[in-house]
Enzyme design. Structure first.
Site, PDB file in Angstrom:
ATOM      1  CB  VAL A 148       8.138  -0.107   4.288  1.00 52.03           C
ATOM      2  CG1 VAL A 148       9.036  -0.954   3.388  1.00 52.03           C
ATOM      3  CG2 VAL A 148       8.634  -0.178   5.723  1.00 52.03           C
ATOM      4  CB  CYS A 149       4.538   1.155   0.459  1.00 51.23           C
ATOM      5  SG  CYS A 149       4.106  -0.521   0.973  1.00 51.23           S
ATOM      6  CG  ASP A 150       6.425   7.664   1.064  1.00 53.77           C
ATOM      7  OD1 ASP A 150       5.565   8.408   0.554  1.00 53.77           O
ATOM      8  OD2 ASP A 150       7.593   8.048   1.318  1.00 53.77           O
ATOM      9  CB  SER A 158      -0.932   0.036   1.214  1.00 56.62           C
ATOM     10  OG  SER A 158      -1.678   1.238   1.215  1.00 56.62           O
TER      11      SER A 158
END
Length: 166
Positions: A59-61, A54
């Site tokens: 972490v995804c950002d 997501s």
């Protein structure tokens, strides 16, 4: 068979595991304007496909920013981020990110990418964190299924694989 966990809990991955040397499976995802995007739309380029659960998590950002800042500077490499987020959430993130050429696509509609690349986390209906490098001839040259979904991928190995792909 790939084994992953998410926050320490075992996760069932649905779809077909992809390995280096395989012909890249086709897929259809959605752009932020709801138009369809396929693997064939980037023919002739090396693709670094960064897969995240997501876009609205730390972490995804960071993963999306790091690959776009580093790999997008390599000639003939297109960085693509795919998640099961709604295109509207991705559009909001892209507008706030400050990244000019980021390509973030949604697999929410039918999980086409998730099933083709074996990253559909059954229990969460999200995509498992992973990285795929596909060369200009649609051959998979690098694969990383991250063992723990909240960990970072190996950025250095993925970027080196993108540099080495033709």
């Amino acid at each position: 068979m790939v084994k992953v966990t998410f926050k320490g809990h075992p996760i069932s991955l649905l779809g077909n595991e992809v390995k280096a040397g395989d012909q890249a499976p086709g897929f259809t995802v959605l752009a932020n304007d709801l138009s369809e995007v396929t693997l064939a739309d980037s023919n002739g380029k090396v693709r670094l496909i960064s897969v995240i659960p997501s876009i609205d998590t730390g972490v995804c950002d960071q993963q999306t920013r790091k690959f776009n800042e580093e790999a997008s500077q390599i000639d003939n490499v297109q960085v693509i981020t795919i998640s099961a987020d709604l295109p509207f959430a991705q559009k909001r993130w892209c507008a706030a990110s400050g990244l000019e050429h980021v390509k973030v696509y949604s697999d929410h509609r039918d999980l086409s990418f998730a099933e083709a690349y074996g990253v559909h986390m059954k229990e969460l209906r999200l995509l498992a964190r992973s990285v795929f490098v596909i060369d200009s001839q649609d051959k998979v040259t690098y694969v990383e299924y991250v063992n723990e979904g909240t960990d970072h991928p190996n950025y250095e190995k993925a970027i080196e694989a993108a540099k080495a792909a033709k």
